[in-house]
Design a protein around this motif. Structure first.
Motif, PDB file in Angstrom:
ATOM      1  N   TYR A  21      39.309  42.774  48.436  1.00 21.11           N
ATOM      2  CA  TYR A  21      38.375  43.861  48.124  1.00 21.11           C
ATOM      3  C   TYR A  21      38.768  44.666  46.885  1.00 21.11           C
ATOM      4  N   HIS A  22      39.109  43.946  45.807  1.00 22.47           N
ATOM      5  CA  HIS A  22      39.380  44.571  44.510  1.00 22.47           C
ATOM      6  C   HIS A  22      38.443  43.929  43.486  1.00 22.47           C
ATOM      7  N   TRP A  23      38.449  44.459  42.274  1.00 24.52           N
ATOM      8  CA  TRP A  23      37.718  43.799  41.200  1.00 24.52           C
ATOM      9  C   TRP A  23      38.408  42.471  40.901  1.00 24.52           C
ATOM     10  N   ASP A  24      39.692  42.510  40.589  1.00 25.38           N
ATOM     11  CA  ASP A  24      40.521  41.313  40.391  1.00 25.38           C
ATOM     12  C   ASP A  24      41.705  41.394  41.341  1.00 25.38           C
ATOM     13  N   GLY A  25      42.122  40.244  41.859  1.00 28.11           N
ATOM     14  CA  GLY A  25      43.243  40.221  42.781  1.00 28.11           C
ATOM     15  C   GLY A  25      44.574  40.488  42.086  1.00 28.11           C
ATOM     16  N   ILE A  26      44.992  39.566  41.198  1.00 29.54           N
ATOM     17  CA  ILE A  26      46.248  39.690  40.458  1.00 29.54           C
ATOM     18  C   ILE A  26      45.934  39.490  38.982  1.00 29.54           C
ATOM     19  N   VAL A  27      46.422  40.395  38.145  1.00 28.21           N
ATOM     20  CA  VAL A  27      46.183  40.342  36.703  1.00 28.21           C
ATOM     21  C   VAL A  27      47.521  40.428  35.975  1.00 28.21           C
ATOM     22  N   LEU A  28      47.746  39.495  35.050  1.00 31.29           N
ATOM     23  CA  LEU A  28      48.908  39.543  34.162  1.00 31.29           C
ATOM     24  C   LEU A  28      48.395  39.595  32.738  1.00 31.29           C
ATOM     25  N   ASN A  44      37.488  39.305  46.500  1.00 33.21           N
ATOM     26  CA  ASN A  44      37.558  40.131  45.296  1.00 33.21           C
ATOM     27  C   ASN A  44      36.301  39.895  44.472  1.00 33.21           C
ATOM     28  N   TYR A  45      35.908  40.882  43.699  1.00 27.60           N
ATOM     29  CA  TYR A  45      34.635  40.812  43.003  1.00 27.60           C
ATOM     30  C   TYR A  45      34.630  39.807  41.858  1.00 27.60           C
ATOM     31  N   ASP A  46      35.686  39.740  41.069  1.00 26.57           N
ATOM     32  CA  ASP A  46      35.648  38.900  39.882  1.00 26.57           C
ATOM     33  C   ASP A  46      36.699  37.792  39.934  1.00 26.57           C
ATOM     34  N   ASP A  47      37.935  38.061  39.575  1.00 22.95           N
ATOM     35  CA  ASP A  47      38.956  37.016  39.498  1.00 22.95           C
ATOM     36  C   ASP A  47      39.958  37.115  40.638  1.00 22.95           C
ATOM     37  N   GLY A  48      40.341  35.944  41.150  1.00 19.80           N
ATOM     38  CA  GLY A  48      41.454  35.908  42.089  1.00 19.80           C
ATOM     39  C   GLY A  48      42.751  36.194  41.334  1.00 19.80           C
ATOM     40  N   ILE A  49      43.032  35.354  40.315  1.00 24.23           N
ATOM     41  CA  ILE A  49      44.201  35.533  39.446  1.00 24.23           C
ATOM     42  C   ILE A  49      43.733  35.379  38.001  1.00 24.23           C
ATOM     43  N   TRP A  50      44.047  36.350  37.161  1.00 22.80           N
ATOM     44  CA  TRP A  50      43.668  36.354  35.740  1.00 22.80           C
ATOM     45  C   TRP A  50      44.918  36.522  34.897  1.00 22.80           C
ATOM     46  N   LEU A  51      45.166  35.568  33.996  1.00 22.38           N
ATOM     47  CA  LEU A  51      46.246  35.696  33.026  1.00 22.38           C
ATOM     48  C   LEU A  51      45.635  35.805  31.642  1.00 22.38           C
ATOM     49  N   GLU A  52      46.088  36.794  30.880  1.00 21.52           N
ATOM     50  CA  GLU A  52      45.622  36.969  29.511  1.00 21.52           C
ATOM     51  C   GLU A  52      46.818  37.141  28.599  1.00 21.52           C
ATOM     52  N   SER A  53      46.887  36.328  27.558  1.00 20.11           N
ATOM     53  CA  SER A  53      47.988  36.380  26.593  1.00 20.11           C
ATOM     54  C   SER A  53      49.337  36.338  27.312  1.00 20.11           C
ATOM     55  N   SER A  54      49.444  35.478  28.298  1.00 22.44           N
ATOM     56  CA  SER A  54      50.652  35.392  29.117  1.00 22.44           C
ATOM     57  C   SER A  54      51.153  33.954  29.123  1.00 22.44           C
ATOM     58  N   SER A  55      52.480  33.785  29.155  1.00 22.96           N
ATOM     59  CA  SER A  55      53.043  32.436  29.068  1.00 22.96           C
ATOM     60  C   SER A  55      54.222  32.257  30.017  1.00 22.96           C
ATOM     61  N   ASN A  56      54.486  30.996  30.305  1.00 24.88           N
ATOM     62  CA  ASN A  56      55.639  30.590  31.114  1.00 24.88           C
ATOM     63  C   ASN A  56      55.651  31.228  32.497  1.00 24.88           C
ATOM     64  N   ASN A  57      54.485  31.366  33.100  1.00 21.77           N
ATOM     65  CA  ASN A  57      54.375  31.888  34.459  1.00 21.77           C
ATOM     66  C   ASN A  57      54.132  30.731  35.418  1.00 21.77           C
ATOM     67  N   SER A  58      54.495  30.922  36.667  1.00 20.80           N
ATOM     68  CA  SER A  58      54.262  29.932  37.709  1.00 20.80           C
ATOM     69  C   SER A  58      53.307  30.514  38.748  1.00 20.80           C
ATOM     70  N   ILE A  59      52.210  29.800  39.000  1.00 22.51           N
ATOM     71  CA  ILE A  59      51.208  30.213  39.987  1.00 22.51           C
ATOM     72  C   ILE A  59      51.137  29.095  41.015  1.00 22.51           C
ATOM     73  N   SER A  60      51.696  29.304  42.202  1.00 20.68           N
ATOM     74  CA  SER A  60      51.756  28.200  43.152  1.00 20.68           C
ATOM     75  C   SER A  60      51.560  28.644  44.596  1.00 20.68           C
ATOM     76  N   ASP A  73      32.561  35.046  41.007  1.00 20.39           N
ATOM     77  CA  ASP A  73      33.991  35.115  41.246  1.00 20.39           C
ATOM     78  C   ASP A  73      34.686  33.853  40.751  1.00 20.39           C
ATOM     79  N   TYR A  74      35.899  34.040  40.287  1.00 17.46           N
ATOM     80  CA  TYR A  74      36.701  32.987  39.685  1.00 17.46           C
ATOM     81  C   TYR A  74      38.007  32.869  40.465  1.00 17.46           C
ATOM     82  N   GLY A  75      38.499  31.645  40.613  1.00 18.56           N
ATOM     83  CA  GLY A  75      39.763  31.434  41.300  1.00 18.56           C
ATOM     84  C   GLY A  75      40.936  31.844  40.430  1.00 18.56           C
ATOM     85  N   ILE A  76      41.280  30.995  39.471  1.00 24.22           N
ATOM     86  CA  ILE A  76      42.393  31.249  38.550  1.00 24.22           C
ATOM     87  C   ILE A  76      41.872  31.043  37.136  1.00 24.22           C
TER      88      ILE A  76
END
Length: 169
Positions: A21-28, A44-60, A73-76
């Motif tokens: 129940y957020h706009w986006d779940g997790i944002v980096l 969530n309203y829009d994104d489950g997980i959103w990464l912007e200008s981010s690198s070398n992260n692990s989403i699992s 709504d978007y997953g990742i």
């Protein structure tokens, strides 16, 4: 607004949360070397997980489900984000599964994306990403690729992806 947001952050672990129940779940944003693992992200309203200008992260091993209040709504989504690993996630009943936009060098391996209303995976001007061992099941359109060249098979026996509507061998 956001369940969890990291900006200019590194070496964080986001694990074992129920985010709803957020706009986006997790944002980096402009963040690197973080781990997003074992979360349940739903409604969530829009994104489950959103990464912007981010690198070398692990989403699992996250479970991401769509919203009953919106069809937007978007997953990742990886937006201008490179060299991230997206693996073992389950994404279901959502508008768009996994999106890669203006990004390169990402690995999308061993995910299950099912019953999306639009695309299971979409790539927009994103090349040199590895996308294999994923299950694309009963999506309206399994994949959409625009101006992108990527690796869809790692060469290992049955090293491609499973497509529920594929009629070939």
């Amino acid at each position: 607004w956001y369940g969890i947001e990291l900006v200019h952050s590194s070496k964080n672990i986001i694990c074992g949360n129920n985010i709803m129940y957020h706009w986006d779940g997790i944002v980096l944003i402009s963040s690197s070397n973080n781990v997003i693992y074992g979360n349940v992200i739903a409604e969530n309203y829009d994104d489950g997980i959103w990464l912007e200008s981010s690198s070398n992260n692990s989403i699992s091993k996250n479970r991401i489900y769509g919203s009953s209040i919106t069809d937007h709504d978007y997953g990742i989504t990886l937006h201008e984000s490179s060299y991230n690993r997206v693996s073992g996630n389950a994404i279901a009943n959502i508008e768009y599964g996994i999106g890669i936009e203006y990004s390169m060098g990402n690995s999308v391996i061993g995910n299950t994306i099912m019953m999306t209303n639009q695309y299971g995976i979409w790539l927009l001007m994103s090349s040199n990403n590895s996308i294999y061992h994923n299950n694309f099941v009963n999506n309206a359109i399994q994949s959409y690729v625009y101006a992108s060249v990527n690796v869809w098979d790692d060469g290992y026996p049955s090293g491609g992806n499973y497509w529920s509507d594929y009629d070939g061998i």
